[in-house]
Design an enzyme around this catalytic site. Structure first.
Site, PDB file in Angstrom:
ATOM      1  N   ALA A  12     -42.260  22.857   4.580  1.00 11.53           N
ATOM      2  CA  ALA A  12     -42.475  22.516   3.167  1.00 11.53           C
ATOM      3  C   ALA A  12     -41.183  22.066   2.488  1.00 11.53           C
ATOM      4  O   ALA A  12     -41.159  21.052   1.782  1.00 11.53           O
ATOM      5  CB  ALA A  12     -43.076  23.717   2.438  1.00 11.53           C
ATOM      6  N   GLY A  63     -38.252  21.017   3.932  1.00 13.21           N
ATOM      7  CA  GLY A  63     -37.737  19.795   4.545  1.00 13.21           C
ATOM      8  C   GLY A  63     -38.480  18.563   4.073  1.00 13.21           C
ATOM      9  O   GLY A  63     -37.881  17.515   3.784  1.00 13.21           O
ATOM     10  N   LYS A  88     -31.439  37.639  -1.245  1.00 10.44           N
ATOM     11  CA  LYS A  88     -30.899  36.953  -2.418  1.00 10.44           C
ATOM     12  C   LYS A  88     -29.915  37.842  -3.173  1.00 10.44           C
ATOM     13  O   LYS A  88     -28.918  37.356  -3.725  1.00 10.44           O
ATOM     14  CB  LYS A  88     -32.047  36.508  -3.316  1.00 10.44           C
ATOM     15  CG  LYS A  88     -32.947  35.466  -2.655  1.00 10.44           C
ATOM     16  CD  LYS A  88     -34.226  35.243  -3.434  1.00 10.44           C
ATOM     17  CE  LYS A  88     -35.115  34.210  -2.745  1.00 10.44           C
ATOM     18  NZ  LYS A  88     -36.427  34.061  -3.407  1.00 10.44           N
TER      19      LYS A  88
END
Length: 339
Positions: free
Chosen positions: A13, A15, A227
């Site tokens: 998705a 890329g 994250k």
């Protein structure tokens, strides 16, 4: 006219979003910055398309969706993938969008380090190598004198790393607290608005394509913890890895718990905290109507500074084109610096 020759590594998705974004914006970039973007290779997990003269970005997307393999690209398709692609074509910039691997950081780690060794700049959306080996990877970029950008690794289209470094450059960052995973925020938002159970809401999210078939990284807080590590290292200067984060997901949250919270004017959200004293991801109660009261796949983060007080940023935390927009912004930043 200067050229920036690009390899897109990973063609899921994100890329495909990169290819679309380049197709949409390359004329603007050429006009505004005097640099022509040229995709010279794109690779998925088992095949690639390689052409030194340049590939058609939208044709790559079409072939991937219709044939399932980039090797179907006429006259340019190969069964080559991974590290071999980096040796097969002359390029200037690697846009790395392979799936996050929190166990070994591969293939992102090897791809990134090899690109650095070849003297190439890298833009990534990947979290694995940054969560496990942040210091090693960023030091390798510095040692090789190349640019390494990773805005898209935290919060998709939500501006936080570049925003904090550039716009808040006069400030010391004391802490960052926020919602860093769009999938869990969507699930909790639906459970809150509809009173549905966790299991039913997760299944609906999977059917809509918001949650993965294997949702473990999202719902158990692993994605948000990655994250957290990236923000700790990049913005607070904390030398941390994934193992330093206390992690709890949302799979034990019940509709009854959400209803009880609502009665008292609270919501349950998966909150990440980044501070010198605490690296933690866990469900928390937040006030209705506060800056943490965001729905759907939105991400948000409140950045506490010494000079400017608290500043809150918000944006879509997931999505193909949305994540690609952050990566293309990083590319433009590199073009400004080097071209």
């Amino acid at each position: 006219m200067k050229e920036c020759r690009i390899i897109i590594m990973g063609f899921g998705a994100v890329g495909q979003g990169i290819a679309r974004a380049i197709s949409l914006k390359k004329a603007m970039i050429k006009q505004d910055y005097g640099v022509e973007l040229k995709v010279v290779a794109a690779a998925d997990s088992s095949s690639s398309a390689i052409c030194q003269e340049g590939l058609d970005e939208m044709m790559l997307v079409h072939i991937k969706n219709s044939e399932g393999r980039l090797s179907a690209y006429r006259d340019c398709g190969t069964n080559m993938s991974g590290l071999d692609v980096l040796d097969a074509v002359e390029y200037d910039l690697l846009m790395e969008a392979t799936p996050t691997n929190i166990e070994t950081a591969e293939p992102a780690l090897s791809l990134t380090l090899k690109a650095f060794e070849q003297g190439k700049d890298v833009v990534t959306s990947n979290k694995g190598h940054l969560a496990l080996k942040f210091s090693e990877v960023t030091q390798a970029a510095e040692d090789n004198g190349v640019e390494f950008k990773y805005e898209a690794s935290v919060g998709g289209a939500m501006p936080i790393i570049n925003f904090t470094r550039d716009t808040l450059s006069s400030c010391g960052i004391e802490s960052i607290v926020g919602i860093l995973n769009g999938t869990t925020n969507y699930i909790l938002s639906r459970m809150t608005s509809e009173g549905s159970s966790y299991d039913i809401t997760l299944k609906e999210s999977q059917e809509l394509g918001i949650a993965e078939t294997n949702p473990t990284q999202d719902v158990e807080g692993i994605d948000a913890a990655c994250k957290t590590v990236i923000l700790a290292n990049s913005l607070l200067g904390i030398d941390a890895t994934y193992d330093d984060v206390e992690v709890e997901g949302i799979s034990n949250i019940t509709s009854q718990a959400i209803e009880l919270a609502k009665k008292d004017g609270y919501l349950i959200k998966l909150i990440a905290e980044v501070s010198p004293k605490n690296l933690k991801v866990a469900p928390r109660l937040v006030k209705m109507g506060s800056s943490y009261d965001v729905s759907g796949t939105l991400n948000m983060a409140t950045i506490k500074t010494d000079l400017a007080g608290e500043i809150t940023v918000m944006g879509l935390g997931a999505g193909s084109l949305e994540t690609a927009s952050a990566m293309l912004t990083d590319v433009i930043s590199i073009l400004k610096t080097k071209y």
